[in-house]
Motif scaffolding. Structure first.
Motif, PDB file in Angstrom:
ATOM      1  N   LYS A   1       0.825  -1.212   0.000  1.00 35.50           N
ATOM      2  CA  LYS A   1       0.000   0.000   0.000  1.00 35.50           C
ATOM      3  C   LYS A   1       0.857   1.260   0.000  1.00 35.50           C
ATOM      4  CE  LYS A   1      -3.750  -2.332   2.336  1.00 35.50           C
ATOM      5  NZ  LYS A   1      -4.247  -2.665   3.656  1.00 35.50           N
ATOM      6  N   ASP A   2       1.990   1.230   0.726  1.00 36.63           N
ATOM      7  CA  ASP A   2       2.920   2.354   0.713  1.00 36.63           C
ATOM      8  C   ASP A   2       4.316   1.824   1.054  1.00 36.63           C
ATOM      9  OD1 ASP A   2       4.385   4.615   0.886  1.00 36.63           O
ATOM     10  OD2 ASP A   2       2.962   5.727   2.110  1.00 36.63           O
ATOM     11  N   PRO A   3       5.102   1.463   0.063  1.00 33.86           N
ATOM     12  CA  PRO A   3       6.407   0.816   0.295  1.00 33.86           C
ATOM     13  C   PRO A   3       7.421   1.696   1.045  1.00 33.86           C
ATOM     14  CG  PRO A   3       5.722   0.595  -2.008  1.00 33.86           C
ATOM     15  CD  PRO A   3       4.779   1.568  -1.368  1.00 33.86           C
ATOM     16  N   ARG A   4       7.119   3.003   1.177  1.00 32.45           N
ATOM     17  CA  ARG A   4       8.090   3.859   1.893  1.00 32.45           C
ATOM     18  C   ARG A   4       8.005   3.673   3.407  1.00 32.45           C
ATOM     19  NH1 ARG A   4       5.938   9.418   0.594  1.00 32.45           N
ATOM     20  NH2 ARG A   4       4.100   8.163   0.982  1.00 32.45           N
ATOM     21  N   ILE A   5       6.890   3.105   3.882  1.00 32.04           N
ATOM     22  CA  ILE A   5       6.685   3.006   5.337  1.00 32.04           C
ATOM     23  C   ILE A   5       7.375   1.763   5.896  1.00 32.04           C
ATOM     24  CG2 ILE A   5       4.941   2.874   7.170  1.00 32.04           C
ATOM     25  CD1 ILE A   5       2.970   4.106   5.257  1.00 32.04           C
ATOM     26  N   PRO A   6       8.236   1.938   6.910  1.00 31.83           N
ATOM     27  CA  PRO A   6       8.912   0.751   7.469  1.00 31.83           C
ATOM     28  C   PRO A   6       7.951  -0.138   8.257  1.00 31.83           C
ATOM     29  CG  PRO A   6       9.482   2.711   8.729  1.00 31.83           C
ATOM     30  CD  PRO A   6       8.657   3.187   7.567  1.00 31.83           C
TER      31      PRO A   6
ATOM     32  N   ALA B   1      10.973 -12.039   8.890  1.00 31.11           N
ATOM     33  CA  ALA B   1      11.804 -11.912   7.689  1.00 31.11           C
ATOM     34  C   ALA B   1      11.273 -10.845   6.730  1.00 31.11           C
ATOM     35  CB  ALA B   1      11.888 -13.267   6.982  1.00 31.11           C
ATOM     36  N   GLU B   2      10.008 -10.461   6.878  1.00 28.58           N
ATOM     37  CA  GLU B   2       9.399  -9.438   5.998  1.00 28.58           C
ATOM     38  C   GLU B   2       9.506  -8.039   6.602  1.00 28.58           C
ATOM     39  OE1 GLU B   2       8.200 -10.123   3.011  1.00 28.58           O
ATOM     40  OE2 GLU B   2       8.553 -12.276   3.276  1.00 28.58           O
ATOM     41  N   SER B   3      10.152  -7.895   7.756  1.00 28.35           N
ATOM     42  CA  SER B   3      10.134  -6.605   8.465  1.00 28.35           C
ATOM     43  C   SER B   3      11.430  -5.823   8.262  1.00 28.35           C
ATOM     44  CB  SER B   3       9.926  -6.846   9.960  1.00 28.35           C
ATOM     45  OG  SER B   3      11.088  -7.430  10.521  1.00 28.35           O
ATOM     46  N   ASP B   4      11.385  -4.546   8.682  1.00 32.02           N
ATOM     47  CA  ASP B   4      12.604  -3.733   8.678  1.00 32.02           C
ATOM     48  C   ASP B   4      13.297  -3.803  10.025  1.00 32.02           C
ATOM     49  OD1 ASP B   4      12.540  -2.317   6.032  1.00 32.02           O
ATOM     50  OD2 ASP B   4      10.519  -1.912   6.772  1.00 32.02           O
ATOM     51  N   ILE B   5      12.495  -3.997  11.067  1.00 27.99           N
ATOM     52  CA  ILE B   5      13.066  -4.058  12.416  1.00 27.99           C
ATOM     53  C   ILE B   5      12.074  -4.789  13.326  1.00 27.99           C
ATOM     54  CG2 ILE B   5      12.115  -1.817  13.208  1.00 27.99           C
ATOM     55  CD1 ILE B   5      14.940  -1.384  14.570  1.00 27.99           C
ATOM     56  N   CYS B   6      12.600  -5.450  14.346  1.00 31.19           N
ATOM     57  CA  CYS B   6      11.732  -6.088  15.355  1.00 31.19           C
ATOM     58  C   CYS B   6      11.699  -5.202  16.592  1.00 31.19           C
ATOM     59  CB  CYS B   6      12.270  -7.464  15.713  1.00 31.19           C
ATOM     60  SG  CYS B   6      12.094  -8.646  14.366  1.00 31.19           S
ATOM     61  N   CYS B   7      10.783  -5.500  17.485  1.00 30.40           N
ATOM     62  CA  CYS B   7      10.755  -4.797  18.770  1.00 30.40           C
ATOM     63  C   CYS B   7      10.171  -5.738  19.807  1.00 30.40           C
ATOM     64  CB  CYS B   7       9.934  -3.507  18.687  1.00 30.40           C
ATOM     65  SG  CYS B   7       8.148  -3.786  18.708  1.00 30.40           S
TER      66      CYS B   7
ATOM     67  N   ILE C   1      15.165 -18.422   5.639  1.00 31.10           N
ATOM     68  CA  ILE C   1      14.315 -17.517   6.441  1.00 31.10           C
ATOM     69  C   ILE C   1      15.166 -16.850   7.522  1.00 31.10           C
ATOM     70  CG2 ILE C   1      12.351 -17.405   8.059  1.00 31.10           C
ATOM     71  CD1 ILE C   1      11.039 -19.627   6.449  1.00 31.10           C
ATOM     72  N   ALA C   2      16.028 -17.637   8.157  1.00 31.00           N
ATOM     73  CA  ALA C   2      16.888 -17.091   9.224  1.00 31.00           C
ATOM     74  C   ALA C   2      17.746 -15.942   8.690  1.00 31.00           C
ATOM     75  CB  ALA C   2      17.759 -18.194   9.808  1.00 31.00           C
ATOM     76  N   LYS C   3      18.262 -16.100   7.477  1.00 31.00           N
ATOM     77  CA  LYS C   3      19.123 -15.058   6.890  1.00 31.00           C
ATOM     78  C   LYS C   3      18.365 -13.745   6.742  1.00 31.00           C
ATOM     79  CE  LYS C   3      22.275 -17.598   4.124  1.00 31.00           C
ATOM     80  NZ  LYS C   3      22.177 -18.342   2.880  1.00 31.00           N
ATOM     81  N   LYS C   4      17.068 -13.847   6.375  1.00 31.00           N
ATOM     82  CA  LYS C   4      16.258 -12.628   6.182  1.00 31.00           C
ATOM     83  C   LYS C   4      15.750 -12.071   7.517  1.00 31.00           C
ATOM     84  CE  LYS C   4      13.311 -12.157   2.723  1.00 31.00           C
ATOM     85  NZ  LYS C   4      12.043 -12.556   2.051  1.00 31.00           N
ATOM     86  N   ALA C   5      15.527 -12.962   8.490  1.00 30.23           N
ATOM     87  CA  ALA C   5      14.971 -12.506   9.776  1.00 30.23           C
ATOM     88  C   ALA C   5      16.048 -11.968  10.717  1.00 30.23           C
ATOM     89  CB  ALA C   5      14.227 -13.660  10.450  1.00 30.23           C
TER      90      ALA C   5
END
Ligand code: SF4
Length: 313
Positions: free
Chosen positions: A103-108, A121-127, A298-302
């Protein structure tokens, strides 16, 4: 066999093996007692990375063991009961995250650690619940935007938005924890009436109407430290999270009094582990049916979103 005998056997077996036992605060107290480290998701992730041994026995739900596996691809992460999973994580799939991102690829995308490895693995950062506010602030600065996607817990997203001033778009709007979201303002009002001098500490996974009534909102470790550092006049606490934390506080700070915000705040998923299963694992460390191994692609991306969280925390 008594609890004490089982605990003694476990401690003996542990000495003879290159193994560490990690336990979440929501574990039954007899498991917390034999663990090498007890903590919240952030503390457990850090310990899994810094103190990893050949075998890591993880007394927590599956996503926690997966995080340990992602951080330690060359080690064996074992879970006492492989059926211990977090229903909150089921609110998001990798496909759903990709749809939100389109919907808006600029949003992390910020992913609460209570999510599957494939979703992380699909995220920019975890919390985690202890660093969600600062992570939202930092990642929005990094991307130079004033909003983020946040999932799967809509209540934590709401809390992070409330405290950071950054719009947290809930991904999805219905994501929640069945333990925390069952606490309602009427439970708090009743508990306050019964214990008028008690301080109310609640978890950020609670709904806003409950959080707004609290004296303190924080992760399990933050609540634990709030009690640890309380003044001598603060004797009573109403605890708005899973009862395992209350048991720990009773043991570590016995001069205070604790009341659950509501009866039966139990995460049945966390309680699927027991001492017998841990003893069995120590005697059968190579039993692959208990091993949690995130596939390497998956581990490499996550890994980068988890490492970025640890770096920012
Ligand atoms: S307490 Fe809630 S969020 Fe934590 S593991 Fe249990 S169901 Fe999942």
């Amino acid at each position: 066999m008594t609890v004490k005998q089982l605990q003694e056997d476990i401690l003996k077996l542990k000495k003879n093996n290159d193994v560490i036992i990690l336990a979440h605060y929501y574990q039954p107290i007899e498991i917390q007692e034999i663990a090498d480290y007890v903590g919240d998701s952030l503390g457990l992730s850090r310990t899994a990375k810094e103190k990893a041994t050949e075998y890591i026995i993880f007394a927590g739900v599956d996503f926690m063991a997966e995080t340990a596996s992602i951080l330690n691809q060359d080690k064996h992460v074992l879970i006492p009961n492989p059926e211990s999973c977090c229903p909150m994580a089921a609110f998001l799939t990798p496909e759903k995250v990709r749809e939100f991102r389109k919907k808006d690829p600029r949003i992390p995308a910020v992913l609460y650690v209570n999510s599957t490895a494939a979703v992380k693995a699909e995220s920019d950062i975890c919390c985690t619940s202890s660093n969600a506010i600062s992570i939202v602030k930092k990642i929005s600065e990094e991307f130079n935007v004033n909003k983020v996607l946040f999932g799967p817990d809509a209540n934590l997203a709401d809390y992070a938005e409330q405290m950071s001033g950054i719009k947290c778009l809930q991904m999805p709007e219905i994501g929640h924890c069945y333990v925390h979201s069952q606490i309602k303002p009427e439970h708090i009002n009743d508990a306050r009436k019964e214990h008028p001098k008690a301080k109310l500490l609640v978890h950020p996974e609670c709904i806003r109407d409950v959080r707004d009534l609290a004296d303190f909102v924080g992760s399990t470790t933050q609540m634990y430290n709030r009690v640890k550092n309380s003044s001598s006049e603060e004797i009573e606490f109403i605890i708005g999270t899973e009862e395992g934390l209350l048991e720990r506080m009773k043991q570590d700070f016995p001069d205070k009094k604790y009341y659950l915000a509501k009866e039966k705040l139990i995460c049945y998923n966390m309680k699927k582990h027991n001492l017998e299963l841990i003893k069995y694992l120590l005697e059968n460390l190579d039993d692959k049916t208990h091993e949690v191994k995130v596939p390497s692609e998956i581990a490499k991306k996550a890994l980068p979103p988890i490492e970025k969280m640890l770096y920012y925390s």
